[in-house]
Design an enzyme around this catalytic site. Structure first.
Site, PDB file in Angstrom:
ATOM      1  N   TRP A  10       0.815  -1.215   0.000  1.00  0.00           N
ATOM      2  CA  TRP A  10       0.000   0.000   0.000  1.00  0.00           C
ATOM      3  C   TRP A  10       0.855   1.276   0.000  1.00  0.00           C
ATOM      4  O   TRP A  10       0.324   2.369  -0.199  1.00  0.00           O
ATOM      5  CB  TRP A  10      -0.919   0.036   1.228  1.00  0.00           C
ATOM      6  CG  TRP A  10      -2.041  -0.947   1.195  1.00  0.00           C
ATOM      7  CD1 TRP A  10      -2.278  -1.922   0.256  1.00  0.00           C
ATOM      8  CD2 TRP A  10      -3.098  -1.064   2.159  1.00  0.00           C
ATOM      9  NE1 TRP A  10      -3.414  -2.634   0.587  1.00  0.00           N
ATOM     10  CE2 TRP A  10      -3.939  -2.127   1.750  1.00  0.00           C
ATOM     11  CE3 TRP A  10      -3.422  -0.378   3.336  1.00  0.00           C
ATOM     12  CZ2 TRP A  10      -5.066  -2.513   2.473  1.00  0.00           C
ATOM     13  CZ3 TRP A  10      -4.546  -0.764   4.054  1.00  0.00           C
ATOM     14  CH2 TRP A  10      -5.357  -1.823   3.621  1.00  0.00           C
ATOM     15  N   HIS A  96      12.938  -2.124  -0.553  1.00  0.00           N
ATOM     16  CA  HIS A  96      12.171  -1.554  -1.664  1.00  0.00           C
ATOM     17  C   HIS A  96      12.973  -0.402  -2.278  1.00  0.00           C
ATOM     18  O   HIS A  96      13.659   0.335  -1.563  1.00  0.00           O
ATOM     19  CB  HIS A  96      10.809  -1.053  -1.173  1.00  0.00           C
ATOM     20  CG  HIS A  96       9.884  -0.737  -2.302  1.00  0.00           C
ATOM     21  ND1 HIS A  96       9.979   0.446  -3.011  1.00  0.00           N
ATOM     22  CD2 HIS A  96       8.893  -1.450  -2.872  1.00  0.00           C
ATOM     23  CE1 HIS A  96       9.063   0.428  -3.972  1.00  0.00           C
ATOM     24  NE2 HIS A  96       8.397  -0.704  -3.908  1.00  0.00           N
ATOM     25  N   GLU A 168      11.840  -5.948  -8.894  1.00  0.00           N
ATOM     26  CA  GLU A 168      11.072  -4.762  -9.262  1.00  0.00           C
ATOM     27  C   GLU A 168      11.980  -3.808 -10.045  1.00  0.00           C
ATOM     28  O   GLU A 168      12.725  -3.030  -9.448  1.00  0.00           O
ATOM     29  CB  GLU A 168      10.569  -4.046  -8.003  1.00  0.00           C
ATOM     30  CG  GLU A 168       9.643  -4.871  -7.149  1.00  0.00           C
ATOM     31  CD  GLU A 168       8.708  -4.000  -6.313  1.00  0.00           C
ATOM     32  OE1 GLU A 168       7.488  -4.176  -6.458  1.00  0.00           O
ATOM     33  OE2 GLU A 168       9.182  -3.141  -5.567  1.00  0.00           O
ATOM     34  N   SER A 214       4.085  -1.895 -12.030  1.00  0.00           N
ATOM     35  CA  SER A 214       2.939  -1.704 -12.925  1.00  0.00           C
ATOM     36  C   SER A 214       2.246  -3.016 -13.283  1.00  0.00           C
ATOM     37  O   SER A 214       1.748  -3.180 -14.395  1.00  0.00           O
ATOM     38  CB  SER A 214       3.353  -0.929 -14.185  1.00  0.00           C
ATOM     39  OG  SER A 214       3.837   0.354 -13.829  1.00  0.00           O
ATOM     40  N   GLY A 235       1.724  -2.453  -6.251  1.00  0.00           N
ATOM     41  CA  GLY A 235       1.590  -1.133  -5.626  1.00  0.00           C
ATOM     42  C   GLY A 235       0.209  -0.558  -5.879  1.00  0.00           C
ATOM     43  O   GLY A 235      -0.782  -0.940  -5.252  1.00  0.00           O
ATOM     44  N   GLY A 236       0.135   0.361  -6.833  1.00  0.00           N
ATOM     45  CA  GLY A 236      -1.106   1.094  -7.110  1.00  0.00           C
ATOM     46  C   GLY A 236      -2.357   0.228  -7.201  1.00  0.00           C
ATOM     47  O   GLY A 236      -3.398   0.563  -6.622  1.00  0.00           O
TER      48      GLY A 236
HETATM   49  P1  13P Z   1       3.236  -0.214  -8.838  1.00  0.00           P
HETATM   50  O1  13P Z   1       2.463  -1.508  -8.897  1.00  0.00           O
HETATM   51  O2  13P Z   1       2.405   0.941  -8.391  1.00  0.00           O
HETATM   52  O3  13P Z   1       4.027   0.028 -10.067  1.00  0.00           O
HETATM   53  O4  13P Z   1       4.301  -0.408  -7.640  1.00  0.00           O
HETATM   54  C1  13P Z   1       5.065  -1.545  -7.599  1.00  0.00           C
HETATM   55  C2  13P Z   1       5.762  -1.576  -6.302  1.00  0.00           C
HETATM   56  O5  13P Z   1       6.636  -0.780  -6.032  1.00  0.00           O
HETATM   57  C3  13P Z   1       5.364  -2.605  -5.336  1.00  0.00           C
HETATM   58  O6  13P Z   1       6.257  -2.681  -4.277  1.00  0.00           O
END
Ligand code: 13P
Length: 251
Positions: A10, A96, A168, A214, A235-236
């Site tokens: 989150w 992260h 990532e 993403s 993430g988002g």
């Molecule tokens: P998004 O899914 O928003 O690109 O973020 C990925 C992320 O950093 C998960 O830790």
């Protein structure tokens, strides 16, 4: 067989009430569904204890986004791995790229965090990944290898077996520019090869390697269909049930 995992990060979103509402909505939406992966929610620290109550049946696991690199003491503003464990969190995201870039977290610091997380029986989700310039210079493999070597390779094979990795690529985080399925598979296979060289085939084959950047309902199925992609760190798209649940259901 290694675990398939979809974890929602989150980041710094949702106040206490909003977080509780999202957690309850997710729990209700998942009720009665057969899910073929472990589902983890990683909210900000202030939500953790409440999340463990909302998810007390443990169909959804709870994780933190960070922990201190010291066990306890005069470190104002920090939250220790032992404190996280006391909330019944089971996972902790470490390394992260946002922590590395904005808060100066080095592999040396992360090594301490990993050790403390494991001592407190938390499963680290250890993040690695290259920035755009490194990808453009075709240096992604050496960057990721160094992150893994410096952050994790002092662990015994036994302890390494308790780690989850998340690849990532930084250029894919929050940009809408996902790595292609081929790029993800290629890197995940490379990571597994590094693990095999250090810890042997068994450990390498049992380590879950998640993809993050993403990842969404539209691309999750294809990404997760790769043999070395064991799930996602989201993430988002983890901030709404409508966008998170289809990713969980991609398995
Ligand atoms: P998004 O899914 O928003 O690109 O973020 C990925 C992320 O950093 C998960 O830790």
């Amino acid at each position: 067989m290694r675990k398939k995992i979809v974890a929602g990060n989150w980041k710094m979103n949702k106040n206490l009430r909003e977080g509780a509402n999202l957690a309850k909505e997710l729990k209700a939406a998942m009720a009665g569904k057969t899910v073929n992966c472990e589902v983890v929610v990683c909210p900000p620290f202030i939500h953790l204890a409440l999340m463990s109550i909302i998810f007390e049946d443990k169909t959804i696991k709870v994780g933190a986004q960070n922990c201190a690199d010291k066990p306890s003491g005069a470190y104002t503003g920090e939250v220790s791995a032992a404190m996280l464990a006391s909330t019944e969190a089971q996972y902790v995201i470490l390394g992260h790229s946002e922590r590395r870039a904005y808060y100066g977290e080095t592999n040396a610091i992360l090594k301490e965090k990993v050790k403390l997380a494991l001592e407190n029986k938390l499963t680290p989700i250890f993040c690695i990944g290259e920035v755009l310039e490194e990808r453009e210079a075709d240096r992604q493999n050496e960057v990721v290898k160094t992150q893994i070597e410096e952050g994790l390779f002092d662990l015994s094979a036994d302890d390494f077996g308790k780690i989850v990795l998340a690849y990532e690529p930084v250029w894919a985080i929050g940009t809408g520019k996902t790595a292609t399925s081929e790029q993800a598979q290629e890197m995940h296979a490379y990571i597994r090869q590094i693990l095999a060289e250090k810890y042997g085939e068994t450990v390498a084959n049992e380590t879950s390697i998640l993809y993050g950047g993403s990842c969404n309902a539209g691309n999750a199925k294809e990404l997760f269909s790769n043999p070395d992609v064991d799930g996602g760190l989201i993430g988002g798209a983890s901030l709404k049930v409508d966008t998170f649940l289809p990713i969980v259901e991609a398995f």
